[in-house]
Scaffold this motif. Structure first.
Motif, PDB file in Angstrom:
ATOM      1  N   SER A  10       0.938  -1.079   0.018  1.00 64.21           N
ATOM      2  CA  SER A  10       0.150   0.053  -0.007  1.00 64.21           C
ATOM      3  C   SER A  10       0.609   1.154  -0.034  1.00 64.21           C
ATOM      4  O   SER A  10       2.210   1.163   0.469  1.00 64.21           O
ATOM      5  CB  SER A  10      -0.907  -0.042   1.375  1.00 64.21           C
ATOM      6  OG  SER A  10      -1.865  -0.855   1.241  1.00 64.21           O
ATOM      7  N   THR A  58       0.310   5.674   0.185  1.00 66.12           N
ATOM      8  CA  THR A  58      -0.339   6.995   0.002  1.00 66.12           C
ATOM      9  C   THR A  58       0.720   7.932   0.157  1.00 66.12           C
ATOM     10  O   THR A  58       1.791   8.037   0.161  1.00 66.12           O
ATOM     11  CB  THR A  58      -1.053   7.038   1.597  1.00 66.12           C
ATOM     12  OG1 THR A  58      -0.340   6.910   2.633  1.00 66.12           O
ATOM     13  CG2 THR A  58      -2.144   5.780   1.584  1.00 66.12           C
ATOM     14  N   THR A  65      -5.299  12.746   1.884  1.00 67.28           N
ATOM     15  CA  THR A  65      -4.545  11.551   1.765  1.00 67.28           C
ATOM     16  C   THR A  65      -4.981  10.941   0.262  1.00 67.28           C
ATOM     17  O   THR A  65      -6.309  10.709   0.331  1.00 67.28           O
ATOM     18  CB  THR A  65      -4.829  10.331   2.784  1.00 67.28           C
ATOM     19  OG1 THR A  65      -4.278  11.086   4.023  1.00 67.28           O
ATOM     20  CG2 THR A  65      -3.954   9.221   2.493  1.00 67.28           C
ATOM     21  N   ARG A 109      -4.550   7.628  -1.839  1.00 68.38           N
ATOM     22  CA  ARG A 109      -4.089   6.140  -1.713  1.00 68.38           C
ATOM     23  C   ARG A 109      -3.857   5.600  -3.098  1.00 68.38           C
ATOM     24  O   ARG A 109      -4.764   5.401  -3.993  1.00 68.38           O
ATOM     25  CB  ARG A 109      -5.346   5.542  -1.029  1.00 68.38           C
ATOM     26  CG  ARG A 109      -4.933   3.891  -0.692  1.00 68.38           C
ATOM     27  CD  ARG A 109      -6.152   3.405   0.031  1.00 68.38           C
ATOM     28  NE  ARG A 109      -5.831   2.173   0.773  1.00 68.38           N
ATOM     29  CZ  ARG A 109      -6.648   1.187   0.996  1.00 68.38           C
ATOM     30  NH1 ARG A 109      -7.953   1.471   0.901  1.00 68.38           N
ATOM     31  NH2 ARG A 109      -6.171   0.157   1.426  1.00 68.38           N
TER      32      ARG A 109
END
Length: 679
Positions: free
Chosen positions: A357, A359, A372, A374
């Motif tokens: 992941s 961000t 944020t 992503r």
């Protein structure tokens, strides 16, 4: 379609002076366009396509010389009217033009509204309020949501597809009789390309205008054009209806372009046809046929005698000696053209991406709050040694972020990337660079213009202090031979090479360190179809000879079908489908994969531009939808899809992230040949 002629060009020539001689960009061509008709002009870069379009409105460089017997447009000879008349009565009023790159065509310091309304107020006796109403009406017609608010936006605030829609609206502000579209879909995703072409078709029918479509994409021209004109070296070599030219091509150049298209000879074809060399610079007089040096059918008289124009019925013509003794010879490699690729045994994993992941913290506006974004959401991939894994998806889906993370240039928030069992994050930068090498989209901007080709290819050896100077030079020469670069370019600079040669340099530089994996980031999207075929053949040959592993990032699904062993489909930072190429392309489980396949335009002159099944723009990653990220655009979504995000599960040997994956997948679209055939 009307039979009335709107545009009649006779003996048009364009000459550009150079330091030593004159370059003949267009050489005495004749063209005719009827009202309501679409004429497709195709050919490689340097063939004279764009120069022909610019010559109609006299938008040529200042030093260029245009001559013509006549350029008859709607009853007026444009070759005889003054520059003032062209500026005030023709350009933007009777003839509109859509350029290839909308970001460079739109003024970045003016709002969309100002640029649209100026187009109308400068050419007609209309008020600013009337022009604004017309702008809102056209923005709505081209499919931009909330058109009134778009007038206050600037070009950088819009996506590529939205900017292209603005360019279309701008070209139509004064309801022109002729619209010239110069590569209007080349820089766009396959889904946006389908939407733009369908939109142009609808607007053409509604407004009754004619259109000239300039492109190198034969799939696009096969669906959108009524007639085709094939250009080579400033001359027309074949003209006719779309069905005549594409179903029964007679000029070797037309045939060569078709053989370069992935899937044209069938999905089982091992190699693409390949036209050797490049379009020559047309300086001085031509002796014989301009295409003779690249033509597999050329005989002695092709080099000395001017080829005749041959008529095949009323509409189909081609310029060629058409020697009987070489009929049947094509550009394909006869030894390997129809061989199916040998099955590759399953090998161990060379690269593993495990629940990665990533961000970013971004600010919207100068004084806006940070939010944020992503970019990657629990992405997992497994790339096996010796295979080609294609990573596909629209712009903004996270392909580039994933590539940077794999190369160690982006640190993930969670998850891990391991290469040959070693965590990429723990590898020293030089060792990581030796194990993972990229090939970028634009071969010109990725090469140092101040270094010679030998220095560029050998630079990784020098930086890593591998071998002596003599050994490094010898290895560079061997790598140049591998990628098909002649020894004479060793001391040349990048600007002295063609686009295909520059990409070969980039490939040689990437392979000089014997990397574990090569990341190919759209390596053929900036190239002509003929050069693309050469590069794809080269990549496959090198994979077989050197046992290379490729991560191939692309949005061109026809290239994926030809090249890939497995396919991973990304949407909004997630892998939504992953499996063997034949399984994913012929029997897709995810609605997004199906939408991508339906947007691909195969060469099928008998079919029209299909109505896009995937509507709407790619969502903003900052404001991710709840539940399944694809549900706002999905035709199968229900209330459960809106609330709960699906997990990645196995269905029929394919990993799929969809609540509807176990349902019967939609039947293949009749507009595209995806089932057990070429795209």
């Amino acid at each position: 379609m009307s039979t009335e002629t709107l545009l009649d060009i006779r003996d048009l020539s364009v000459t550009l002076p150079t330091e030593s001689s004159a370059l003949k960009a267009v050489r005495g061509i004749d063209l005719e366009l009827r009202r309501g008709e679409t004429l497709g002009i195709v050919g490689e870069s340097g063939s004279g396509k764009s120069m022909t379009a610019l010559a109609l409105m006299n938008l040529l460089p200042p030093a260029a010389q245009r001559t013509a017997a006549c350029i008859n447009f709607a009853g007026a000879d444009l070759s005889a009217v003054s520059e003032k008349q062209l500026a005030h009565q023709v350009r933007g009023r009777k003839i509109g033009m859509i350029f290839q790159e909308p970001m460079t065509s739109l003024n970045p310091v003016y709002t969309i509204g100002r640029q649209l309304t100026e187009t109308m107020t400068l050419h007609g006796n209309v008020s600013a309020a009337q022009a604004q109403r017309r702008a809102i009406e056209l923005l709505e017609k081209v499919g931009l949501p909330d058109p009134a608010s778009r007038l206050r936006q600037y070009p950088h605030e819009l996506s590529g597809g939205q900017r292209q829609r603005v360019m279309i609206a701008m070209a139509l502000m004064n309801e022109p009789e002729l619209l010239i579209a110069d590569e209007p879909t080349t820089a766009l995703d396959v889904t946006i390309q389908a939407q733009i072409l369908y939109l142009l078709r609808q607007l053409q029918t509604e407004l009754g205008m004619s259109m000239i479509l300039i492109t190198h994409d034969l799939g696009v021209v096969s669906r959108a054009a009524d007639r085709i004109a094939v250009m080579y070296a400033g001359d027309l070599v074949e003209t006719g209806t779309t069905e005549q030219v594409l179903n029964a091509p007679r000029h070797p150049y037309t045939r060569g372009l078709l053989e370069c298209v992935p899937g044209y000879r069938g999905a089982a074809a091992r190699r693409l046809g390949s036209i050797p060399g490049v379009v020559p610079s047309m300086t001085g007089d031509i002796q014989g046929c301009a295409f003779a040096a690249r033509c597999p059918r050329a005989v002695a008289r092709c080099l000395t005698d001017t080829p005749p124009t041959r008529a095949l019925g009323e509409a189909h013509r081609f310029v060629c000696h058409d020697p009987e003794e070489t009929r049947g010879i094509s550009f394909g490699d006869s030894e390997h053209a129809s061989d199916t690729p040998p099955p590759r045994p399953a090998q161990e994993s060379v690269l593993k991406v495990d629940n990665v992941s990533c961000t970013f913290s971004v600010r919207q506006g100068l004084f806006g709050k940070r939010k944020t974004l992503r970019a990657l959401a629990n992405v997992s991939l497994d790339i096996r040694r010796g295979e080609v894994l294609a990573l596909v998806g629209e712009s903004g889906c996270g392909k580039s972020t994933l590539s940077r993370t794999i190369m160690g240039l982006q640190t993930p928030d969670s998850g891990s990337v391991t290469l040959s069992g070693q965590p990429v994050a723990s590898l020293p930068a030089r060792q990581r660079a030796r194990m993972i090498q990229p090939i970028f989209q634009d071969p010109y901007s990725s090469l140092n213009p101040r270094q010679t080709i030998g220095e560029i290819i050998g630079r990784p050896l020098t930086v890593n202090q591998i071998g002596s100077k003599t050994e490094r030079r010898s290895k560079v020469h061997r790598m140049m031979e591998y990628v098909g670069l002649p020894p004479r370019v060793f001391n040349s600079f990048p600007d002295q090479l063609s686009g295909g040669q520059r990409q070969r340099v980039a490939i040689a530089r990437a392979l000089i360190l014997d990397p574990e994996i090569v990341i190919c980031d759209e390596p053929t999207s900036a190239l002509d179809v003929s050069v693309q075929a050469q590069i794809l053949n080269l990549l496959l040959d090198l994979r077989d000879e050197l046992d290379l592993t490729y991560l191939f990032v692309t949005h061109d699904l026809s290239v994926v079908e030809h090249l890939a062993d497995r396919v991973a489909v990304m949407y909004l930072g997630e892998i939504v489908e992953c499996g063997d190429r034949e399984q994913v392309l012929a029997r897709p489980k995810h609605p997004y994969t199906r939408a991508l396949l339906d947007s691909v335009l195969s060469i099928a002159p008998e079919l029209d531009v299909p109505e896009p099944r995937l509507t709407g723009d790619f969502p903003n990653p900052i404001n991710r939808p709840s539940g399944c990220p694809f549900h706002p655009r999905c035709p199968l979504a229900d209330a459960h899809c809106q609330r709960v995000a699906p997990a990645l599960e196995m269905f029929d040997n394919t990993l799929v992230k969809c609540w509807k994956a176990d349902a019967t997948s939609p039947a293949p679209s009749p507009n595209n040949k995806t089932e057990e055939s070429a795209l």
